[in-house]
Design a protein around this motif. Structure first.
Motif, PDB file in Angstrom:
ATOM      1  N   LYS A 137      -7.242  -1.417  22.243  1.00  0.00           N
ATOM      2  CA  LYS A 137      -6.345  -2.461  21.375  1.00  0.00           C
ATOM      3  C   LYS A 137      -6.586  -1.357  19.714  1.00  0.00           C
ATOM      4  N   LEU A 138      -6.566  -0.311  19.846  1.00  0.00           N
ATOM      5  CA  LEU A 138      -7.365   0.493  18.497  1.00  0.00           C
ATOM      6  C   LEU A 138      -5.500   0.725  17.779  1.00  0.00           C
ATOM      7  N   PRO A 139      -4.466   0.981  18.253  1.00  0.00           N
ATOM      8  CA  PRO A 139      -3.667   0.910  17.721  1.00  0.00           C
ATOM      9  C   PRO A 139      -3.073  -0.252  16.363  1.00  0.00           C
ATOM     10  N   GLU A 140      -3.144  -1.328  17.588  1.00  0.00           N
ATOM     11  CA  GLU A 140      -2.904  -2.698  16.707  1.00  0.00           C
ATOM     12  C   GLU A 140      -3.823  -3.385  15.856  1.00  0.00           C
ATOM     13  N   ALA A 141      -5.110  -2.508  15.731  1.00  0.00           N
ATOM     14  CA  ALA A 141      -6.118  -2.209  15.031  1.00  0.00           C
ATOM     15  C   ALA A 141      -5.909  -2.053  13.636  1.00  0.00           C
ATOM     16  N   LYS A 142      -5.644  -0.243  14.107  1.00  0.00           N
ATOM     17  CA  LYS A 142      -4.842   0.449  13.292  1.00  0.00           C
ATOM     18  C   LYS A 142      -3.967  -0.537  12.150  1.00  0.00           C
ATOM     19  N   GLN A 143      -2.918  -0.636  12.700  1.00  0.00           N
ATOM     20  CA  GLN A 143      -1.632  -0.898  12.119  1.00  0.00           C
ATOM     21  C   GLN A 143      -2.079  -1.922  11.343  1.00  0.00           C
ATOM     22  N   ALA A 144      -2.814  -3.355  11.221  1.00  0.00           N
ATOM     23  CA  ALA A 144      -3.411  -4.393  10.458  1.00  0.00           C
ATOM     24  C   ALA A 144      -4.403  -3.913   9.565  1.00  0.00           C
TER      25      ALA A 144
END
Length: 99
Positions: free
Chosen positions: A80-87
């Motif tokens: 989930k890190l790519p989505e967390a980074k985008q957030a």
């Protein structure tokens, strides 16, 4: 002796609440604000000084400039890190932080 406390603006507080909400949807249940940083964690651990966010499963975000640190041992959270980074990048964009 006086302690200087930096109060976040209403817009920053709103943007931060949106980031907290998004990170919670990604499984980061716990957060802590401290000294211009916010730490998001997936679980808590107990140390001699009390209960803290697990240091091996957290993402730290600097509130005044683009600076992100993460340490994730859980594979589900790692995915989930790519989505967390985008957030987090969306938070910085909403704050007008470019560097």
């Amino acid at each position: 002796m006086s302690a200087e406390v930096k109060v976040l603006s209403a817009s920053t507080r709103t943007n931060l609440e949106a980031l907290k909400h998004h990170m919670k949807k990604l499984g980061f249940k716990y957060f802590k604000e401290n000294a211009g940083w916010i730490d998001f964690g997936t679980r808590l651990c107990e140390k001699y000084s009390g209960i803290h966010i697990d240091p091996s499963n957290h993402v730290s975000v600097q509130l005044s400039r683009k600076c992100i640190f993460s340490m994730i041992d859980e594979l589900d959270s790692y995915d989930k890190l790519p989505e967390a980074k985008q957030a987090i990048l969306d938070f910085y964009e909403a704050e007008g932080i470019k560097e």
